[in-house]
Design a protein around this motif. Structure first.
Motif, short mmCIF file in Angstrom:
data_model
loop_
_atom_site.label_atom_id
_atom_site.label_comp_id
_atom_site.label_asym_id
_atom_site.label_seq_id
_atom_site.Cartn_x
_atom_site.Cartn_y
_atom_site.Cartn_z
N ALA A 60 0.83 -1.20 0.00
CA ALA A 60 0.00 0.00 0.00
C ALA A 60 0.86 1.26 0.00
O ALA A 60 0.57 2.22 -0.72
N CYS A 61 1.94 1.26 0.79
CA CYS A 61 2.83 2.42 0.84
C CYS A 61 3.52 2.64 -0.51
O CYS A 61 3.62 3.78 -0.99
N GLY A 62 4.00 1.56 -1.11
CA GLY A 62 4.65 1.69 -2.41
C GLY A 62 3.70 2.24 -3.46
O GLY A 62 4.06 3.13 -4.24
N ALA A 63 2.48 1.72 -3.49
CA ALA A 63 1.50 2.21 -4.46
C ALA A 63 1.14 3.66 -4.20
O ALA A 63 1.08 4.48 -5.13
N GLY A 64 0.90 4.00 -2.93
CA GLY A 64 0.52 5.37 -2.60
C GLY A 64 1.61 6.38 -2.91
O GLY A 64 1.34 7.46 -3.46
N LEU A 65 2.85 6.06 -2.59
CA LEU A 65 3.95 6.99 -2.87
C LEU A 65 4.21 7.13 -4.36
O LEU A 65 4.50 8.23 -4.85
N ALA A 66 4.10 6.03 -5.11
CA ALA A 66 4.28 6.11 -6.55
C ALA A 66 3.19 6.95 -7.19
O ALA A 66 3.46 7.78 -8.08
N LEU A 67 1.94 6.76 -6.75
CA LEU A 67 0.83 7.57 -7.27
C LEU A 67 1.02 9.05 -6.93
O LEU A 67 0.73 9.93 -7.74
N SER A 68 1.52 9.32 -5.72
CA SER A 68 1.77 10.71 -5.33
C SER A 68 2.79 11.35 -6.25
O SER A 68 2.64 12.52 -6.66
N GLY A 69 3.83 10.61 -6.60
CA GLY A 69 4.82 11.14 -7.53
C GLY A 69 4.23 11.41 -8.90
O GLY A 69 4.52 12.44 -9.53
N VAL A 70 3.39 10.50 -9.39
CA VAL A 70 2.74 10.69 -10.70
C VAL A 70 1.91 11.96 -10.69
O VAL A 70 1.97 12.78 -11.63
N VAL A 71 1.11 12.15 -9.64
CA VAL A 71 0.23 13.32 -9.57
C VAL A 71 1.03 14.61 -9.51
O VAL A 71 0.76 15.57 -10.25
N LEU A 72 2.02 14.68 -8.63
CA LEU A 72 2.79 15.91 -8.47
C LEU A 72 3.58 16.25 -9.73
O LEU A 72 3.67 17.41 -10.13
N ASP A 82 8.10 15.14 -6.11
CA ASP A 82 7.61 13.97 -5.38
C ASP A 82 7.38 14.40 -3.93
O ASP A 82 7.85 15.46 -3.52
N PRO A 83 6.64 13.63 -3.15
CA PRO A 83 6.33 14.07 -1.78
C PRO A 83 7.55 14.31 -0.92
O PRO A 83 7.54 15.16 -0.03
N TYR A 84 8.63 13.56 -1.17
CA TYR A 84 9.83 13.69 -0.37
C TYR A 84 10.53 15.02 -0.65
O TYR A 84 10.91 15.73 0.28
N LEU A 85 10.67 15.39 -1.91
CA LEU A 85 11.38 16.61 -2.27
C LEU A 85 10.55 17.86 -2.04
O LEU A 85 11.10 18.94 -1.83
N LEU A 86 9.22 17.75 -2.06
CA LEU A 86 8.37 18.92 -1.89
C LEU A 86 8.00 19.18 -0.43
O LEU A 86 7.16 20.02 -0.15
N PHE A 252 12.49 8.36 -2.68
CA PHE A 252 12.81 7.85 -4.01
C PHE A 252 11.70 7.01 -4.65
O PHE A 252 11.72 6.81 -5.85
N VAL A 253 10.75 6.50 -3.88
CA VAL A 253 9.68 5.71 -4.51
C VAL A 253 8.83 6.61 -5.41
O VAL A 253 8.57 6.28 -6.57
N GLY A 254 8.39 7.75 -4.89
CA GLY A 254 7.58 8.66 -5.68
C GLY A 254 8.36 9.38 -6.76
O GLY A 254 7.76 9.96 -7.66
N ALA A 307 16.81 4.14 -0.88
CA ALA A 307 17.81 5.13 -1.30
C ALA A 307 18.98 4.48 -2.03
O ALA A 307 19.48 5.01 -3.02
N LEU A 308 19.41 3.31 -1.53
CA LEU A 308 20.52 2.61 -2.18
C LEU A 308 20.16 2.20 -3.60
O LEU A 308 21.02 2.18 -4.49
N VAL A 309 18.90 1.87 -3.84
CA VAL A 309 18.46 1.49 -5.18
C VAL A 309 18.03 2.71 -5.98
O VAL A 309 18.35 2.84 -7.16
N GLY A 310 17.30 3.62 -5.32
CA GLY A 310 16.70 4.74 -6.03
C GLY A 310 17.69 5.77 -6.50
O GLY A 310 17.55 6.31 -7.62
N ALA A 311 18.70 6.09 -5.69
CA ALA A 311 19.66 7.13 -6.08
C ALA A 311 20.43 6.75 -7.35
O ALA A 311 20.48 7.54 -8.31
N PRO A 312 21.05 5.56 -7.43
CA PRO A 312 21.70 5.18 -8.69
C PRO A 312 20.71 5.07 -9.85
O PRO A 312 21.04 5.44 -10.98
N GLY A 313 19.50 4.56 -9.56
CA GLY A 313 18.51 4.44 -10.62
C GLY A 313 18.12 5.78 -11.19
O GLY A 313 17.98 5.94 -12.41
#
Length: 325
Positions: A60-72, A82-86, A252-254, A307-313
């Motif tokens: 649920a968290c992965g889906a919600g954060l990814a959707l939040s990134g799409v919307v923003l 994304d929610p983290y950077l904003l 990084f998920v969003g 973060a370990l996966v998202g930053a290089p990605g």
């Protein structure tokens, strides 16, 4: 959907103590259909009361954060949104910590309510600062970075001022993203929030497509710009606040998942929204599994894994987009 079910099953099977598939099936049958297969009580507890709710909340968290990134990213037209950077995640963390440590609300507010209020305050402050700086998407991202630093500093101040050593240790680990304490009541919060966000995003698919050409163009196409912005930002705030109040701030998920999915499906939100939700859910389940296995006998904070996966990605995505342009 089959991919998600397989990921959930792997999330239940794999862990510090691997459990055989027939034991997992027996526990599911006993709890769902009142079967009476013989299962060790400790194995049944690990599967049903620990790993399954943990895996469902991760999805649920992965889906919600990814959707939040799409919307923003659609509303702001900025690839870094994304929610983290904003600052939304940081504000939610501050609100949750204020309720937990300082007792804000006098017991009338729960952690989720405090996180929601903190997220709203953070995004309102970021939006006001961005508008004062000129109102562009770049200004919004810069204001989000400043807001994130401000609310992260407030959180650290609250913890240093009012928490004892044990509370401080637990909160700091929680802020990095922690699924260890998740139980069934948390599932009843995370899953409905993610489903609500998905329904709202699906309802406004055409509006998000229209925002790709800017707010003025969207208005010319018949989109009620202010109403759509308020509804979508409200859905993002609700999802982010709920997830942060349960598992802490996960970055990084969003940011990364929408980019990866957009490379596969294209920019149209009819495909992007459901696939991003699925990819976010599967990614965070995989990150949770990795967090249990990276260090034997110890669970790594899931935010560290993302973060370990998202930053290089994200670095690869940036370089690839630059080559294309």
């Amino acid at each position: 959907m089959l991919l998600l079910m397989m990921a959930i099953l792997l999330g239940v099977i794999i862990g510090e103590t691997p459990l055989p598939l027939d034991t997992v099936a027996a526990v599911f049958a006993n709890n769902l259909w009142n079967a009476s297969y013989p299962v060790e009580r400790i194995d049944a507890g690990i599967i049903w009361n620990y790993r399954l709710p943990r895996t469902l909340v991760a999805a649920a968290c992965g889906a919600g954060l990814a959707l939040s990134g799409v919307v923003l990213q659609a509303l702001i037209r900025n690839a870094l949104a994304d929610p983290y950077l904003l600052g939304v995640s940081a504000g939610a963390s501050t609100g949750a910590v204020a309720v937990t440590i300082l007792g804000v609300g006098g017991g009338a507010l729960g952690i989720s309510s405090g996180a929601f209020i903190g997220a709203i305050l953070a995004f309102s402050l970021v939006a006001a600062l961005a508008r004062a700086a000129g109102g562009g998407s770049a200004q919004l991202v810069l204001a989000g970075i400043a807001g994130s630093q401000l609310f992260n500093a407030l959180t650290s101040f609250f913890v240093a001022k009012s928490a004892n050593a044990e509370q401080a240790r637990g909160i700091m680990f929680w802020l990095l993203g922690n699924l260890s304490g998740v139980r069934w009541p948390d599932v009843s919060l995370a899953v409905p929030a993610a489903i609500f966000g998905l329904v709202v995003c699906l309802w406004y698919i055409r509006a998000m497509d229209a925002f790709a050409f800017g707010a003025r163009s969207a208005a010319a196409l018949g989109v009620h710009v202010r109403r759509v912005q308020l509804v979508l930002i409200g859905a993002v705030t609700l999802m982010t606040a709920t997830m942060v109040s349960l598992v802490g701030s996960i970055g990084f998920v969003g940011l990364v998942i929408p980019h990866v999915v957009r490379m596969l499906t294209g920019p149209r939100h009819a495909q992007l929204v459901p696939v991003a939700a699925l990819a976010g859910a599967v990614f965070l389940i995989a990150a949770d599994i990795a967090s249990r296995l990276l260090i034997p006998g110890q669970v790594v904070a899931i935010g560290v894994v993302t973060a370990l996966v998202g930053a290089p990605g994200f670095a690869v995505i940036l370089i690839r987009n630059r080559r294309r342009s």
